[in-house]
Structures are given as structure tokens and as C-alpha cells.
Design a protein around this motif. Structure first.
Motif, PDB file in Angstrom:
ATOM      1  N   ILE A   1       0.858  -1.180   0.000  1.00  0.00           N
ATOM      2  CA  ILE A   1       0.000   0.000   0.000  1.00  0.00           C
ATOM      3  C   ILE A   1       0.896   1.233   0.000  1.00  0.00           C
ATOM      4  CG2 ILE A   1      -1.808   1.275   1.197  1.00  0.00           C
ATOM      5  CD1 ILE A   1      -2.594  -1.360   2.529  1.00  0.00           C
ATOM      6  N   LYS A   2       1.219   1.675  -1.175  1.00  0.00           N
ATOM      7  CA  LYS A   2       2.047   2.869  -1.329  1.00  0.00           C
ATOM      8  C   LYS A   2       1.576   3.550  -2.597  1.00  0.00           C
ATOM      9  CE  LYS A   2       6.791   4.310  -2.060  1.00  0.00           C
ATOM     10  NZ  LYS A   2       8.149   3.876  -2.346  1.00  0.00           N
ATOM     11  N   GLU A   3       1.356   4.838  -2.541  1.00  0.00           N
ATOM     12  CA  GLU A   3       0.955   5.537  -3.755  1.00  0.00           C
ATOM     13  C   GLU A   3       1.803   6.775  -3.946  1.00  0.00           C
ATOM     14  OE1 GLU A   3      -2.874   8.257  -2.905  1.00  0.00           O
ATOM     15  OE2 GLU A   3      -3.272   6.127  -2.625  1.00  0.00           O
ATOM     16  N   LYS A   4       2.118   7.016  -5.221  1.00  0.00           N
ATOM     17  CA  LYS A   4       2.833   8.249  -5.549  1.00  0.00           C
ATOM     18  C   LYS A   4       2.212   8.819  -6.811  1.00  0.00           C
ATOM     19  CE  LYS A   4       6.626   6.254  -8.244  1.00  0.00           C
ATOM     20  NZ  LYS A   4       8.048   6.102  -8.396  1.00  0.00           N
ATOM     21  N   GLN A   5       2.036  10.124  -6.798  1.00  0.00           N
ATOM     22  CA  GLN A   5       1.445  10.771  -7.960  1.00  0.00           C
ATOM     23  C   GLN A   5       2.466  10.779  -9.096  1.00  0.00           C
ATOM     24  OE1 GLN A   5      -0.464  14.528  -7.283  1.00  0.00           O
ATOM     25  NE2 GLN A   5      -0.960  14.790  -9.439  1.00  0.00           N
ATOM     26  N   VAL A   6       2.035  10.314 -10.265  1.00  0.00           N
ATOM     27  CA  VAL A   6       2.937  10.236 -11.414  1.00  0.00           C
ATOM     28  C   VAL A   6       2.526  11.171 -12.544  1.00  0.00           C
ATOM     29  CG1 VAL A   6       3.774   7.905 -10.938  1.00  0.00           C
ATOM     30  CG2 VAL A   6       1.719   8.205 -12.332  1.00  0.00           C
TER      31      VAL A   6
END
Length: 128
Positions: free
Chosen positions: A60-65
């Protein structure tokens, strides 16, 4: 042709948000039946090979791309899951790499993953 190490990689997912709300479902943390079936077929065809699965959606890790304008809304695009670098060693040791994903929604991430694999292990054969 013999392959000693075969790596199947499920690409990270994509999450779309607008005004802080998710648009659509992001399916993580479940076995990908098509990937498991493919792994079983590969193991049957290459019984002496080590077949490994790495699912990059599990974390569970999110980064805006990226982001884009859609009508009067701003849509933010996030990569969900593990960073490619977390399986750097697995990629480096693979002779054959098979990529699985939702190739429509995750097309941009798949392109990035292919480039990462080619850079990390230029000798590996990559199938998608």
C-alpha cells in the motif's frame, strides 16, 4: 531454449482521483488468476527452471505520477504498489521476464517497467 530463472511481474496499479475522491476500483492484494495460470504453464514447460512471481500491487504505497484535465476537472494519476527498485535483484538474475497487468489502464506504468527491466538487465528477454 532453456531458462534457469524466469520472473513473472505484476505491474503496480493505477489510481485516479479527482477532488480527493477515487475514480474506479483499484484491485490489489488478491491472486491474479491469469498470472498464476501462466506461471503454472511456464513451470510445466520449463520443469528445471526457477519460476518466481513478484506482485508489485501488494504494497500500500501511492505516488502521484501525472495529472490531466478532463472537462472542468483535474484528474490526478497515482502509481499504487511497490517501487520497481524493490525487485531490482530479481530482475537482474532473470533470463526471461513475463509482465502481466491491465494493459489499458496501466499502459504508462508498463512502459516504465519495461524500460526499468531493460536498463537493469539488458540480457533478459522480456515478454508482455
Amino acid at each position: 531454449m532453456k531458462y534457469k530463472n524466469i520472473l513473472l511481474i505484476e505491474a503496480p496499479g493505477v489510481k485516479l482521483k479527482t477532488n480527493g475522491l477515487n475514480i474506479g476500483a483499484v484491485r490489489r492484494r488478491h491472486p491474479k488468476i491469469s498470472q498464476l495460470t501462466l506461471a503454472a504453464i511456464v513451470q510445466r514447460e520449463f520443469p528445471t527452471s526457477k519460476v518466481e512471481i513478484q506482485d508489485l500491487k501488494l504494497k500500500i504505497k501511492e505516488k502521484q505520477v501525472n495529472s490531466l484535465t478532463y472537462g472542468n476537472k483535474q484528474i490526478e494519476i497515482y502509481q499504487i504498489g511497490r517501487d520497481f527498485s524493490e525487485i531490482d535483484s530479481n530482475i537482474r538474475h532473470a533470463e526471461l521476464i513475463l509482465l502481466t497487468a491491465n494493459f489499458t489502464q496501466e499502459a504508462g506504468i508498463i512502459g516504465d517497467l519495461i524500460e526499468f527491466c531493460k536498463t537493469t538487465n539488458p540480457k533478459a528477454k522480456i515478454l508482455k
